[in-house]
Design an enzyme around this catalytic site. Structure first.
Site, PDB file in Angstrom:
ATOM      1  N   ASP A   1     -78.920 -45.223 -60.020  1.00 23.36           N
ATOM      2  CA  ASP A   1     -79.288 -46.478 -60.682  1.00 23.36           C
ATOM      3  C   ASP A   1     -79.806 -46.179 -62.085  1.00 23.36           C
ATOM      4  OD1 ASP A   1     -82.129 -46.299 -58.565  1.00 23.36           O
ATOM      5  OD2 ASP A   1     -82.272 -46.152 -60.756  1.00 23.36           O
TER       6      ASP A   1
ATOM      7  N   HIS B   1     -76.457 -36.854 -59.549  1.00 28.88           N
ATOM      8  CA  HIS B   1     -75.382 -37.380 -58.684  1.00 28.88           C
ATOM      9  C   HIS B   1     -74.560 -38.452 -59.358  1.00 28.88           C
ATOM     10  CE1 HIS B   1     -77.914 -35.919 -55.040  1.00 28.88           C
ATOM     11  NE2 HIS B   1     -77.264 -34.932 -55.628  1.00 28.88           N
TER      12      HIS B   1
ATOM     13  N   SER C   1     -85.915 -37.356 -49.259  1.00 25.86           N
ATOM     14  CA  SER C   1     -86.042 -36.742 -47.926  1.00 25.86           C
ATOM     15  C   SER C   1     -85.760 -35.247 -47.986  1.00 25.86           C
ATOM     16  CB  SER C   1     -85.062 -37.413 -46.963  1.00 25.86           C
ATOM     17  OG  SER C   1     -83.726 -37.179 -47.424  1.00 25.86           O
TER      18      SER C   1
HETATM   19  N1  APR Z   1     -91.806 -44.882 -52.182  1.00 26.49           N
HETATM   20  C1  APR Z   1     -91.538 -43.546 -52.150  1.00 26.49           C
HETATM   21  N2  APR Z   1     -90.706 -42.975 -51.245  1.00 26.49           N
HETATM   22  C2  APR Z   1     -90.132 -43.799 -50.346  1.00 26.49           C
HETATM   23  C3  APR Z   1     -90.352 -45.196 -50.309  1.00 26.49           C
HETATM   24  C4  APR Z   1     -91.233 -45.729 -51.288  1.00 26.49           C
HETATM   25  N3  APR Z   1     -91.502 -47.047 -51.331  1.00 26.49           N
HETATM   26  N4  APR Z   1     -89.613 -45.717 -49.280  1.00 26.49           N
HETATM   27  C5  APR Z   1     -88.962 -44.675 -48.709  1.00 26.49           C
HETATM   28  N5  APR Z   1     -89.278 -43.529 -49.331  1.00 26.49           N
HETATM   29  C6  APR Z   1     -88.813 -42.172 -49.063  1.00 26.49           C
HETATM   30  C7  APR Z   1     -88.436 -41.880 -47.623  1.00 26.49           C
HETATM   31  O1  APR Z   1     -89.577 -41.519 -46.875  1.00 26.49           O
HETATM   32  C8  APR Z   1     -87.483 -40.707 -47.802  1.00 26.49           C
HETATM   33  O2  APR Z   1     -88.184 -39.476 -47.860  1.00 26.49           O
HETATM   34  O3  APR Z   1     -87.631 -41.979 -49.794  1.00 26.49           O
HETATM   35  C9  APR Z   1     -86.850 -40.968 -49.163  1.00 26.49           C
HETATM   36  C10 APR Z   1     -85.435 -41.466 -49.067  1.00 26.49           C
HETATM   37  O4  APR Z   1     -84.635 -40.429 -48.550  1.00 26.49           O
HETATM   38  P1  APR Z   1     -83.042 -40.589 -48.639  1.00 26.49           P
HETATM   39  O5  APR Z   1     -82.671 -41.964 -48.215  1.00 26.49           O
HETATM   40  O6  APR Z   1     -82.465 -39.408 -47.941  1.00 26.49           O
HETATM   41  O7  APR Z   1     -82.737 -40.506 -50.198  1.00 26.49           O
HETATM   42  P2  APR Z   1     -82.587 -39.211 -51.097  1.00 26.49           P
HETATM   43  O8  APR Z   1     -83.492 -38.118 -50.653  1.00 26.49           O
HETATM   44  O9  APR Z   1     -82.700 -39.653 -52.510  1.00 26.49           O
HETATM   45  O10 APR Z   1     -81.054 -38.791 -50.803  1.00 26.49           O
HETATM   46  C11 APR Z   1     -80.509 -37.772 -51.605  1.00 26.49           C
HETATM   47  O11 APR Z   1     -78.359 -38.204 -50.614  1.00 26.49           O
HETATM   48  O12 APR Z   1     -76.840 -39.789 -49.942  1.00 26.49           O
HETATM   49  C12 APR Z   1     -77.120 -38.862 -50.927  1.00 26.49           C
HETATM   50  O13 APR Z   1     -76.432 -38.935 -53.147  1.00 26.49           O
HETATM   51  C13 APR Z   1     -77.291 -39.556 -52.239  1.00 26.49           C
HETATM   52  O14 APR Z   1     -78.863 -39.072 -54.003  1.00 26.49           O
HETATM   53  C14 APR Z   1     -78.739 -39.292 -52.606  1.00 26.49           C
HETATM   54  C15 APR Z   1     -79.054 -38.029 -51.829  1.00 26.49           C
END
Ligand code: APR
Length: 230
Positions: free
Chosen positions: A89, A104, A172
């Site tokens: 984004d 990404h 995550s």
């Molecule tokens: N504030 C901070 N963290 C949050 C919030 C919030 N309000 N809500 C959720 N989270 C945390 C969750 O606890 C989790 O650790 O955000 C994280 C989201 O994890 P993912 O959905 O796995 O996202 P991300 O780690 O960015 O994924 C990495 O995976 O699918 C691919 O390319 C995609 O860039 C992405 C990559």
């Protein structure tokens, strides 16, 4: 000026209304990665892939940066700040951060299937089959799909190595190679991990985990860092 490096994930944008990937009800609960986010999916069913990114691009037009994004821009008054984001984004940009590396890719950009260096900005518009680059190639989302190289990884690692302070926000830590960047930080780098449900992190000496949402945890940490730096 001390150098702060931010490594942000989908949680950074959650409070702006953009769903994460792996939380309950997240994007990968609704869509099968192999159907919408791989080169094989693009070869097999490009319309479905285009629809997936058109939907996300249209949704992005409707949301705003949150207090976490905005707090990070305040850091730039006192620190040299580099943002490395896994997010596609444009909320860090819209919040006013200047030094941003998208690991990404970027939802608002598309590129030629003939030459990956031919990149165009389409904002929040739809992309459809038949939309061509001037070089004649079909345009595709400028996104790193699963199974594709992460072209900016080396650059991101070099930036992380020069961090005096590393902020890891809302990820995550499950996706390689982004999840390994934390280990590029120098041993005396102060590392803060802000996430309401943080993943376990091993082998980092100077780590402080802040179990908070970004919208609360980031402004509070920014306030602390700026007052300590006065
Ligand atoms: N504030 C901070 N963290 C949050 C919030 C919030 N309000 N809500 C959720 N989270 C945390 C969750 O606890 C989790 O650790 O955000 C994280 C989201 O994890 P993912 O959905 O796995 O996202 P991300 O780690 O960015 O994924 C990495 O995976 O699918 C691919 O390319 C995609 O860039 C992405 C990559």
């Amino acid at each position: 000026m001390r150098h702060i490096v931010v490594l942000s994930g989908a949680g950074m944008s959650a409070e702006s209304g953009i769903s994460t990937f792996r939380d309950n009800g997240g994007l990968w609960d609704k869509y099968d990665i192999s159907e919408v986010a791989t080169p094989e999916a693009w070869a097999r069913q490009p319309e479905l892939v285009l629809e997936f990114y058109n939907m996300r691009r249209a949704a992005l037009a409707e949301v705003e940066p949150n207090s976490g994004h905005l707090a990070l821009t305040q850091l730039e008054e006192h620190f040299d700040v580099s943002i490395i984001t896994q997010n596609v984004d444009d909320l860090h940009e819209r919040a006013g951060s200047r030094n941003i590396l998208h690991l990404h890719g970027e939802l608002t950009k598309v590129r030629s299937t003939k030459n990956e260096d031919h990149i165009q900005d389409i904002g929040y518009q739809n992309l459809k089959l038949g939309d061509k680059c001037p070089d004649g190639g079909q345009l595709r989302p400028h996104i790193v799909w699963f199974g594709e190289e992460v072209p900016k990884l080396m650059e991101a690692a070099q930036i992380t190595r020069t961090a005096d302070i590393l902020l890891i926000i809302g990820t995550s830590m499950q996706v390689y190679p982004a999840s390994q960047l934390i280990y590029e930080a120098s041993p005396n780098c102060e590392v803060y991990y802000i996430d309401p449900d943080p993943a376990p992190v091993y082998g980092i000496s100077n780590l402080k985990v802040i179990k908070e949402k970004a919208g609360i945890g980031v402004p509070a940490l920014v306030h602390n860092l700026m007052s300590k730096n006065q």
